[in-house]
Design a protein around this motif. Structure first.
Motif, PDB file in Angstrom:
ATOM      1  N   ASP A   1      19.908  13.946   1.113  1.00 27.87           N
ATOM      2  CA  ASP A   1      18.861  14.464   0.244  1.00 27.87           C
ATOM      3  C   ASP A   1      17.909  15.265   1.123  1.00 27.87           C
ATOM      4  O   ASP A   1      17.182  14.709   1.952  1.00 27.87           O
ATOM      5  N   ILE A   2      17.942  16.595   0.946  1.00 30.54           N
ATOM      6  CA  ILE A   2      17.206  17.485   1.843  1.00 30.54           C
ATOM      7  C   ILE A   2      15.700  17.296   1.707  1.00 30.54           C
ATOM      8  O   ILE A   2      14.964  17.320   2.704  1.00 30.54           O
ATOM      9  N   TYR A   3      15.217  17.116   0.481  1.00 28.46           N
ATOM     10  CA  TYR A   3      13.782  16.861   0.304  1.00 28.46           C
ATOM     11  C   TYR A   3      13.360  15.628   1.080  1.00 28.46           C
ATOM     12  O   TYR A   3      12.378  15.645   1.825  1.00 28.46           O
ATOM     13  N   TRP A   4      14.099  14.534   0.923  1.00 34.07           N
ATOM     14  CA  TRP A   4      13.651  13.266   1.471  1.00 34.07           C
ATOM     15  C   TRP A   4      13.751  13.202   2.992  1.00 34.07           C
ATOM     16  O   TRP A   4      12.966  12.501   3.633  1.00 34.07           O
ATOM     17  N   ILE A   5      14.695  13.910   3.585  1.00 36.41           N
ATOM     18  CA  ILE A   5      14.735  13.885   5.048  1.00 36.41           C
ATOM     19  C   ILE A   5      13.519  14.621   5.607  1.00 36.41           C
ATOM     20  O   ILE A   5      12.902  14.167   6.576  1.00 36.41           O
ATOM     21  N   TYR A   6      13.146  15.736   4.984  1.00 34.39           N
ATOM     22  CA  TYR A   6      11.931  16.424   5.418  1.00 34.39           C
ATOM     23  C   TYR A   6      10.702  15.568   5.150  1.00 34.39           C
ATOM     24  O   TYR A   6       9.788  15.468   5.980  1.00 34.39           O
TER      25      TYR A   6
ATOM     26  N   ASP B   1      14.244  16.845  10.538  1.00 27.58           N
ATOM     27  CA  ASP B   1      14.852  18.125  10.232  1.00 27.58           C
ATOM     28  C   ASP B   1      16.358  17.943  10.050  1.00 27.58           C
ATOM     29  O   ASP B   1      17.026  17.443  10.959  1.00 27.58           O
ATOM     30  N   PRO B   2      16.903  18.343   8.894  1.00 24.61           N
ATOM     31  CA  PRO B   2      18.344  18.163   8.701  1.00 24.61           C
ATOM     32  C   PRO B   2      19.178  18.920   9.728  1.00 24.61           C
ATOM     33  O   PRO B   2      20.281  18.476  10.069  1.00 24.61           O
ATOM     34  N   LEU B   3      18.678  20.043  10.242  1.00 23.02           N
ATOM     35  CA  LEU B   3      19.444  20.808  11.224  1.00 23.02           C
ATOM     36  C   LEU B   3      19.705  19.987  12.477  1.00 23.02           C
ATOM     37  O   LEU B   3      20.779  20.092  13.092  1.00 23.02           O
ATOM     38  N   ASP B   4      18.740  19.170  12.859  1.00 22.57           N
ATOM     39  CA  ASP B   4      18.938  18.294  14.018  1.00 22.57           C
ATOM     40  C   ASP B   4      20.049  17.279  13.744  1.00 22.57           C
ATOM     41  O   ASP B   4      20.849  16.973  14.631  1.00 22.57           O
ATOM     42  N   TYR B   5      20.087  16.772  12.518  1.00 24.76           N
ATOM     43  CA  TYR B   5      21.116  15.786  12.176  1.00 24.76           C
ATOM     44  C   TYR B   5      22.497  16.422  12.094  1.00 24.76           C
ATOM     45  O   TYR B   5      23.496  15.799  12.460  1.00 24.76           O
ATOM     46  N   PHE B   6      22.569  17.656  11.623  1.00 27.09           N
ATOM     47  CA  PHE B   6      23.862  18.338  11.611  1.00 27.09           C
ATOM     48  C   PHE B   6      24.402  18.476  13.033  1.00 27.09           C
ATOM     49  O   PHE B   6      25.608  18.329  13.269  1.00 27.09           O
ATOM     50  N   ALA B   7      23.500  18.790  13.974  1.00 27.55           N
ATOM     51  CA  ALA B   7      23.925  18.969  15.370  1.00 27.55           C
ATOM     52  C   ALA B   7      24.312  17.633  16.009  1.00 27.55           C
ATOM     53  O   ALA B   7      25.288  17.560  16.760  1.00 27.55           O
ATOM     54  N   ARG B   8      23.581  16.587  15.684  1.00 27.85           N
ATOM     55  CA  ARG B   8      23.844  15.275  16.288  1.00 27.85           C
ATOM     56  C   ARG B   8      25.060  14.588  15.683  1.00 27.85           C
ATOM     57  O   ARG B   8      25.797  13.887  16.395  1.00 27.85           O
ATOM     58  N   TYR B   9      25.260  14.786  14.389  1.00 21.32           N
ATOM     59  CA  TYR B   9      26.337  14.078  13.685  1.00 21.32           C
ATOM     60  C   TYR B   9      27.169  15.073  12.860  1.00 21.32           C
ATOM     61  O   TYR B   9      27.188  15.009  11.627  1.00 21.32           O
ATOM     62  N   PRO B  10      27.857  15.981  13.501  1.00 17.39           N
ATOM     63  CA  PRO B  10      28.582  17.029  12.760  1.00 17.39           C
ATOM     64  C   PRO B  10      29.657  16.458  11.844  1.00 17.39           C
ATOM     65  O   PRO B  10      30.318  15.475  12.172  1.00 17.39           O
ATOM     66  N   GLY B  11      29.746  17.084  10.682  1.00 14.74           N
ATOM     67  CA  GLY B  11      30.790  16.723   9.732  1.00 14.74           C
ATOM     68  C   GLY B  11      30.511  15.506   8.886  1.00 14.74           C
ATOM     69  O   GLY B  11      31.353  15.125   8.062  1.00 14.74           O
ATOM     70  N   ARG B  12      29.326  14.909   9.007  1.00 16.67           N
ATOM     71  CA  ARG B  12      29.052  13.641   8.302  1.00 16.67           C
ATOM     72  C   ARG B  12      28.369  13.840   6.945  1.00 16.67           C
ATOM     73  O   ARG B  12      28.077  12.864   6.260  1.00 16.67           O
ATOM     74  N   PHE B  13      28.140  15.088   6.520  1.00 15.37           N
ATOM     75  CA  PHE B  13      27.302  15.331   5.341  1.00 15.37           C
ATOM     76  C   PHE B  13      28.023  16.211   4.310  1.00 15.37           C
ATOM     77  O   PHE B  13      27.686  17.376   4.102  1.00 15.37           O
ATOM     78  N   PRO B  14      29.023  15.652   3.612  1.00 19.20           N
ATOM     79  CA  PRO B  14      29.805  16.456   2.671  1.00 19.20           C
ATOM     80  C   PRO B  14      29.082  16.802   1.376  1.00 19.20           C
ATOM     81  O   PRO B  14      29.540  17.664   0.623  1.00 19.20           O
ATOM     82  N   VAL B  15      27.965  16.140   1.090  1.00 21.93           N
ATOM     83  CA  VAL B  15      27.195  16.427  -0.123  1.00 21.93           C
ATOM     84  C   VAL B  15      25.727  16.574   0.245  1.00 21.93           C
ATOM     85  O   VAL B  15      25.187  15.776   1.019  1.00 21.93           O
ATOM     86  N   TYR B  16      25.094  17.604  -0.303  1.00 20.50           N
ATOM     87  CA  TYR B  16      23.631  17.732  -0.234  1.00 20.50           C
ATOM     88  C   TYR B  16      23.043  17.432  -1.606  1.00 20.50           C
ATOM     89  O   TYR B  16      23.589  17.878  -2.627  1.00 20.50           O
ATOM     90  N   HIS B  17      21.924  16.708  -1.632  1.00 22.24           N
ATOM     91  CA  HIS B  17      21.044  16.785  -2.780  1.00 22.24           C
ATOM     92  C   HIS B  17      20.113  17.954  -2.486  1.00 22.24           C
ATOM     93  O   HIS B  17      19.264  17.877  -1.604  1.00 22.24           O
ATOM     94  N   VAL B  18      20.336  19.039  -3.227  1.00 24.93           N
ATOM     95  CA  VAL B  18      19.566  20.259  -3.018  1.00 24.93           C
ATOM     96  C   VAL B  18      18.283  20.119  -3.831  1.00 24.93           C
ATOM     97  O   VAL B  18      18.253  20.352  -5.042  1.00 24.93           O
ATOM     98  N   LYS B  19      17.235  19.708  -3.148  1.00 26.00           N
ATOM     99  CA  LYS B  19      15.959  19.379  -3.803  1.00 26.00           C
ATOM    100  C   LYS B  19      14.839  20.019  -2.996  1.00 26.00           C
ATOM    101  O   LYS B  19      14.738  19.793  -1.785  1.00 26.00           O
ATOM    102  N   ASP B  20      14.014  20.821  -3.648  1.00 27.89           N
ATOM    103  CA  ASP B  20      12.991  21.592  -2.931  1.00 27.89           C
ATOM    104  C   ASP B  20      11.645  20.865  -2.935  1.00 27.89           C
ATOM    105  O   ASP B  20      11.419  19.929  -3.711  1.00 27.89           O
ATOM    106  N   ARG B  21      10.778  21.339  -2.051  1.00 24.19           N
ATOM    107  CA  ARG B  21       9.492  20.678  -1.810  1.00 24.19           C
ATOM    108  C   ARG B  21       8.360  21.685  -1.985  1.00 24.19           C
ATOM    109  O   ARG B  21       8.357  22.742  -1.349  1.00 24.19           O
ATOM    110  N   ALA B  22       7.412  21.362  -2.851  1.00 26.31           N
ATOM    111  CA  ALA B  22       6.253  22.223  -3.086  1.00 26.31           C
ATOM    112  C   ALA B  22       5.272  22.108  -1.915  1.00 26.31           C
ATOM    113  O   ALA B  22       5.345  21.170  -1.116  1.00 26.31           O
TER     114      ALA B  22
END
Length: 279
Positions: free
Chosen positions: A192-197, A202-223
């Motif tokens: 869930d992109i909103y909730w990690i922020y 930062d989700p980008l850090d998690y992608f680099a640390r744990y590549p391939g582990r995130f097959p689904v995003y909850h695409v949720k924006d933050r005001a």
């Protein structure tokens, strides 16, 4: 002499053209979100699903959604719910269950997921009583068992985060325990992109640390004030996130808005952004 001038003009023109072509070829091509992998979590339209499930599913299909994430069956059997999805020409890619339901009868939850035709079975949160290092290690152990069962049924098991999962307890980020103490063959993550922020990471850090582990995003924006917003109308840099599609392992882009004022309007605005964004 004239023929020499003509040759030089042709040579220069060819060189320039080759340079331009080379520059175009060297430029990174723009990508887009695959239209048949744009979905919506039905929690976003839960108020409508309660009163008119079929009409709501039909409306989401008319907007252009290809898939949904299931958030409860609203009083219908798994078979009846699947029939409504089929009628609306929607494909369920995931279903949310619960920690307690999985502990009570994992086989039943897996069978429900199988009937719905989903690829992913998701536990969306953990009880507050588990918010310790030992508690998250226990959860990781249970996830591993459920992941093996899910794989045996042709499914994949995921965990969905909230902000609380990024608390640091005794020097460890709780979410990291789940990633590090599970086998990626059996357990992965709906991020869930909103909730990690919101949790301060930062989700980008998690992608680099744990590549391939995130097959689904909850695409949720933050005001700007930290509340929920329609996708593409908030503060999050979606092109930067989406550009990491290979590193993250993303397959499904599932829109969610926890508190939309007008659910179908919100769903339409988010879908419009996702089908047009380039990265």
């Amino acid at each position: 002499m004239e023929s020499r001038r003509t040759f030089l003009k042709l040579a220069v023109g060819t060189t320039v053209a080759m340079g331009l072509t080379s520059g175009i070829a060297a430029a990174e091509p723009l990508h887009s979100v695959p239209l048949d992998h744009i979905g919506i979590q039905l929690y976003t339209v839960r108020s409508l699903m309660t009163t008119d499930a079929q009409g709501t599913l039909d409306a989401l299909s008319a907007i252009g959604y290809a898939t949904v994430g299931v958030s409860g069956l609203y009083g219908h059997s798994p078979q009846a719910f699947r029939a409504m999805l089929d009628k609306a020409n929607l494909r369920a890619v995931l279903t949310h269950t619960s920690w307690d339901a999985m502990r009570a009868d994992a086989a039943r939850e897996i069978e429900t997921a199988r009937v719905l035709g989903v690829r992913y079975l998701v536990v969306p949160s953990l009880p507050g009583s588990l918010q310790t290092v030992a508690g998250y290690s226990l959860a990781a152990s249970e996830f591993g068992k459920w992941g093996v069962l899910a794989r045996g049924a042709g499914l994949k098991f995921l965990f969905h985060n909230h902000g609380v999962d990024f608390k640091t307890v005794d020097g460890r980020v709780l979410y990291d325990i789940l990633v590090e103490e599970t086998d990626p063959r059996f357990v992965n993550f709906e991020l869930d992109i909103y909730w990690i922020y919101h949790g301060g990471y930062d989700p980008l850090d998690y992608f680099a640390r744990y590549p391939g582990r995130f097959p689904v995003y909850h695409v949720k924006d933050r005001a700007p004030d930290g509340s929920f917003e329609d996708v593409g109308h908030g503060t999050l840099d979606w092109p930067a996130i989406f550009r990491r599609y290979e590193q993250s392992g993303i397959r499904e882009y599932v829109v969610e808005h926890d508190q939309p004022k007008v659910p179908l309007t919100s769903a339409a605005r988010s879908h419009e952004y996702l089908r047009n964004v380039r990265f």
